[in-house]
Structure formats: structure tokens, C-alpha cells
Design an enzyme around this catalytic site. Structure first.
Site, PDB file in Angstrom:
ATOM      1  N   ALA A  29       0.869  -1.186   0.000  1.00  0.00           N
ATOM      2  CA  ALA A  29       0.000   0.000   0.000  1.00  0.00           C
ATOM      3  C   ALA A  29       0.903   1.232   0.000  1.00  0.00           C
ATOM      4  CB  ALA A  29      -0.973  -0.014   1.185  1.00  0.00           C
ATOM      5  N   HIS A  31       3.049   4.574  -0.437  1.00  0.00           N
ATOM      6  CA  HIS A  31       2.739   6.003  -0.521  1.00  0.00           C
ATOM      7  C   HIS A  31       4.053   6.767  -0.595  1.00  0.00           C
ATOM      8  CE1 HIS A  31       3.857   5.951   3.685  1.00  0.00           C
ATOM      9  NE2 HIS A  31       2.852   5.142   3.983  1.00  0.00           N
ATOM     10  N   HIS A  34       7.019   5.694   1.628  1.00  0.00           N
ATOM     11  CA  HIS A  34       7.814   4.575   1.108  1.00  0.00           C
ATOM     12  C   HIS A  34       8.702   5.060  -0.044  1.00  0.00           C
ATOM     13  CE1 HIS A  34       4.084   2.414   2.612  1.00  0.00           C
ATOM     14  NE2 HIS A  34       5.041   1.784   3.274  1.00  0.00           N
ATOM     15  N   GLN A  58       3.865 -10.102  13.150  1.00  0.00           N
ATOM     16  CA  GLN A  58       3.919  -8.857  13.914  1.00  0.00           C
ATOM     17  C   GLN A  58       2.525  -8.329  14.248  1.00  0.00           C
ATOM     18  OE1 GLN A  58       6.114  -6.862  10.644  1.00  0.00           O
ATOM     19  NE2 GLN A  58       4.866  -5.091  11.122  1.00  0.00           N
ATOM     20  N   LYS A 145      11.915   7.078  10.024  1.00  0.00           N
ATOM     21  CA  LYS A 145      11.943   7.556  11.409  1.00  0.00           C
ATOM     22  C   LYS A 145      10.527   7.582  11.992  1.00  0.00           C
ATOM     23  CE  LYS A 145      15.855  10.746  11.113  1.00  0.00           C
ATOM     24  NZ  LYS A 145      16.194  12.186  11.255  1.00  0.00           N
ATOM     25  N   LYS A 146       9.524   7.547  11.110  1.00  0.00           N
ATOM     26  CA  LYS A 146       8.128   7.535  11.554  1.00  0.00           C
ATOM     27  C   LYS A 146       7.895   6.389  12.541  1.00  0.00           C
ATOM     28  CE  LYS A 146       3.445   7.432  10.680  1.00  0.00           C
ATOM     29  NZ  LYS A 146       3.172   6.020  10.745  1.00  0.00           N
ATOM     30  N   GLN A 150      10.682   0.912  16.053  1.00  0.00           N
ATOM     31  CA  GLN A 150      11.099  -0.155  15.138  1.00  0.00           C
ATOM     32  C   GLN A 150      12.523   0.112  14.639  1.00  0.00           C
ATOM     33  OE1 GLN A 150       8.459  -1.757  11.934  1.00  0.00           O
ATOM     34  NE2 GLN A 150       9.668  -0.449  10.600  1.00  0.00           N
ATOM     35  N   SER A 182       0.722   7.412   6.157  1.00  0.00           N
ATOM     36  CA  SER A 182       0.666   6.062   6.703  1.00  0.00           C
ATOM     37  C   SER A 182      -0.311   5.251   5.863  1.00  0.00           C
ATOM     38  CB  SER A 182       0.173   6.117   8.161  1.00  0.00           C
ATOM     39  OG  SER A 182      -0.277   4.834   8.551  1.00  0.00           O
TER      40      SER A 182
HETATM   41  P1  AMP Z   1       5.273  -0.171   6.357  1.00  0.00           P
HETATM   42  O1  AMP Z   1       4.914  -0.528   4.949  1.00  0.00           O
HETATM   43  O2  AMP Z   1       4.235   0.619   7.064  1.00  0.00           O
HETATM   44  O3  AMP Z   1       5.785  -1.353   7.141  1.00  0.00           O
HETATM   45  O4  AMP Z   1       6.510   0.806   6.236  1.00  0.00           O
HETATM   46  C1  AMP Z   1       7.669   0.455   5.528  1.00  0.00           C
HETATM   47  C2  AMP Z   1       8.724   1.479   5.797  1.00  0.00           C
HETATM   48  O5  AMP Z   1       8.262   2.784   5.401  1.00  0.00           O
HETATM   49  C3  AMP Z   1       9.100   1.584   7.280  1.00  0.00           C
HETATM   50  O6  AMP Z   1      10.510   1.727   7.398  1.00  0.00           O
HETATM   51  C4  AMP Z   1       8.376   2.827   7.713  1.00  0.00           C
HETATM   52  O7  AMP Z   1       8.982   3.479   8.812  1.00  0.00           O
HETATM   53  C5  AMP Z   1       8.473   3.681   6.464  1.00  0.00           C
HETATM   54  N1  AMP Z   1       7.449   4.738   6.460  1.00  0.00           N
HETATM   55  C6  AMP Z   1       6.120   4.583   6.692  1.00  0.00           C
HETATM   56  N2  AMP Z   1       5.502   5.777   6.657  1.00  0.00           N
HETATM   57  C7  AMP Z   1       6.459   6.707   6.408  1.00  0.00           C
HETATM   58  C8  AMP Z   1       6.454   8.127   6.260  1.00  0.00           C
HETATM   59  N3  AMP Z   1       5.350   8.840   6.358  1.00  0.00           N
HETATM   60  N4  AMP Z   1       7.639   8.748   6.004  1.00  0.00           N
HETATM   61  C9  AMP Z   1       8.788   8.020   5.898  1.00  0.00           C
HETATM   62  N5  AMP Z   1       8.858   6.682   6.026  1.00  0.00           N
HETATM   63  C10 AMP Z   1       7.714   6.034   6.279  1.00  0.00           C
END
Ligand code: AMP
Length: 273
Positions: A29, A31, A34, A58, A145-146, A150, A182
Site C-alpha cells: 500500500a 505512498h 515509502h 507482527q 523515522k516515523k 522499530q 501512513s
Molecule cells: P510499512 O509498509 O508501514 O511497514 O513501512 C515500511 C517502511 O516505510 C518503514 O521503514 C516505515 O517506517 C516507512 N514509512 C512509513 N511511513 C512513512 C512516512 N510517512 N515517512 C517516511 N517513512 C515512512
């Protein structure tokens, strides 16, 4: 862009790559958050691998695993347009067997904040990231860093397990009004999205207080909690960059983290000061 689902095929393919490999693990998903990890990887690495895997271990019982957003075709297009060299799209059976060796998050840092609300969550995160690192063998790996806790725990894992990957933190990408991007934002109604802005507003207020040298943690937390009302707050916490609770904050070594429930959606955000 090459797409591979099988871990052994991917390992064999990557053996032929002699350039620096950058890796961006995601749950899909995709955005602009990513995308900024992918861009950072493209800048520093000649070969970029993205994985999309919604990791079941998780998610705790009763959490939103089944309804986690999935947009496979759009994600493939985004990766291809972003210049990703290899997309790893494993199925659960490609990653997990039936009787598993697993990693345990540390007793303290793995069980505060997100780990307190979601006990065991970080065991799953570390286990899958460890597996993905072993499959991809990246030189650099990019994390937002969001998801500060983790990022902290993965950095700790790499250090404590003497892994040779370099972890690269990437700044949080926000909408123009401050909302941190997100994958979960799509669950928000128009009204909830407005309410969700209280989270970044509270963090910005904390930043203004710090700029005014108002460094008492209790005052900062109180001001933030007022702004967050009437949202249900999971936590508002002020820590140093080693994830230790502090009473008086030190500029350049501080993390302020918020988790709040907006409708039924749990949102995380933080600021690094
Ligand atoms: P996820 O798909 O939610 O597991 O996120 C994958 C990676 O993208 C992780 O390292 C998150 O910290 C990063 N990420 C998610 N949202 C953001 C954001 N708004 N800005 C920067 N990195 C993000």
C-alpha cells in the site's frame, strides 16, 4: 524491474549482483513515505530491492491483519516508475514454516510504548527483518523515522547480532497540513482525518516549547495532551535517542512520540529534536 517471489531464487539472483545493494522492506500500500525511502536508496545504491510482505507474526490476535490494505498492481507500478531494480513479493509460505526459530525483542526496549500496547509485536518485526536481511543480504537498508521504536530496535539487532548491513534512517514524509503519511490513513473518514491533525499539531507545539527553551518534560506532555483532546491517547512520551525516559530534555538527543486512536485507527507519529 524484476519480480521474484521465491526466497531461494532471489538469493541466487542477488549473488550475481556485485554493485552496492540497497533494501527497502515494506508491507505495501505504498505512498510517498515509502517512495522517499526508495529515493534515498537509489541515491546511495546502484541496485535497489523493495520487498512487499504483510508479515503475520507482527500482528497480534484480534489486530487488523486480514484487512491490512493491499494494492498489488498499483504497488508494482509505483516501484517500477521509481526505478526499483528488484521487487520481492513472497507469500507467507515462502517466509515461514510450521515450527519456527524466532527472535525475541529485548525485554525493556521491546516492551515499552508500542511494545506495551502490542506485546510481542517487535518479536515478529525483528524475526521478519532478520529473515529478509538473510535473503537479500543488503549493504544498506532504509527505514522510516516515523516508526522510531522499530528503527531503534532494528539498529540494536544489527549491532548486537554483528550483522554487516548499514541501517539508514529516513525522515518522515507528511501531507502539506502535517499529517504523517501512513498506509492506515485510508481508514480515516473526512472528520477523523481532521481530528488526526491534532497529533502533528501536538508535536509542533512541543517543538515550539523546546525552541523557547521550555524543557520540562511534564509541561511538554501536558501541553500536548491538551491539544490531543478528545482523542484516546495510547502514549505521549519524551525519550532520549537511546529510548530512555528523561525528565528534562536535551536538544539534539530527544524523541517525542505519540500514539493516538482516531476512530478505530491507531496512528503513530513522532518528532526528533
Ligand atoms: P510499512 O509498509 O508501514 O511497514 O513501512 C515500511 C517502511 O516505510 C518503514 O521503514 C516505515 O517506517 C516507512 N514509512 C512509513 N511511513 C512513512 C512516512 N510517512 N515517512 C517516511 N517513512 C515512512
Amino acid at each position: 524491474m524484476k519480480i521474484i517471489s521465491d526466497a531461494f531464487e532471489l538469493k541466487a539472483y542477488l549473488k550475481t549482483i556485485t554493485k552496492r545493494v540497497g533494501f527497502v522492506p515494506t508491507m505495501g500500500a505504498l505512498h510517498d513515505g515509502h517512495l522517499s525511502l526508495i529515493k534515498a536508496a537509489k541515491k546511495e545504491c546502484k541496485f535497489v530491492v523493495v520487498s512487499i510482505f504483510v508479515n503475520p507474526t507482527q500482528f497480534l490476535a484480534g489486530e487488523d491483519l486480514a484487512k491490512y490494505p493491499s494494492r498489488d498492481e498499483a504497488d508494482k507500478k509505483i516501484c517500477s516508475l521509481a526505478g526499483v531494480d528488484l521487487l520481492f513479493l513472497p507469500q507467507v509460505k515462502d517466509i515461514y514454516g510450521s515450527d519456527e526459530v524466532s527472535l525475541m525483542a529485548p525485554n525493556v526496549r521491546g516492551y515499552v510504548l508500542e511494545g506495551a500496547t502490542r506485546p510481542g509485536h517487535f518479536n515478529g518485526v525483528l524475526t521478519v527483518v532478520n529473515k529478509l536481511f538473510n535473503i537479500v543480504s543488503p549493504d544498506y537498508a532504509y527505514f522510516g523515522k516515523k516508526d522510531a521504536q522499530q528503527l531503534n530496535l532494528i539498529t540494536l539487532m544489527v549491532k548486537q547480532l554483528f550483522m554487516s548491513v548499514k541501517i539508514v534512517p529516513v525522515d518522515t514524509v507528511r501531507e502539506s497540513d502535517g499529517l504523517a503519511l501512513s498506509s492506515r490513513n485510508i481508514y480515516l473518514s473526512v472528520q477523523e482525518r481532521k481530528e488526526a491533525l491534532k497529533i502533528s499539531r501536538a508535536l509542533y507545539e512541543a517543538s515550539r516549547m523546546v525552541n523557547r527553551k521550555e524543557l520540562a518534560v511534564d509541561d511538554i506532555k501536558e501541553a500536548m495532551s491538551k491539544i490531543l483532546e478528545p482523542l484516546e491517547i495510547g502514549y505521549v512520551e519524551v525519550l532520549n535517542r537511546d529510548f530512555e525516559i528523561v525528565q528534562e530534555l536535551e536538544i539534539g538527543n530527544t524523541l517525542i512520540l505519540v500514539e493516538a486512536l482516531v476512530g478505530t485507527t491507531r496512528l503513530l507519529d513522532n518528532i526528533w529534536l
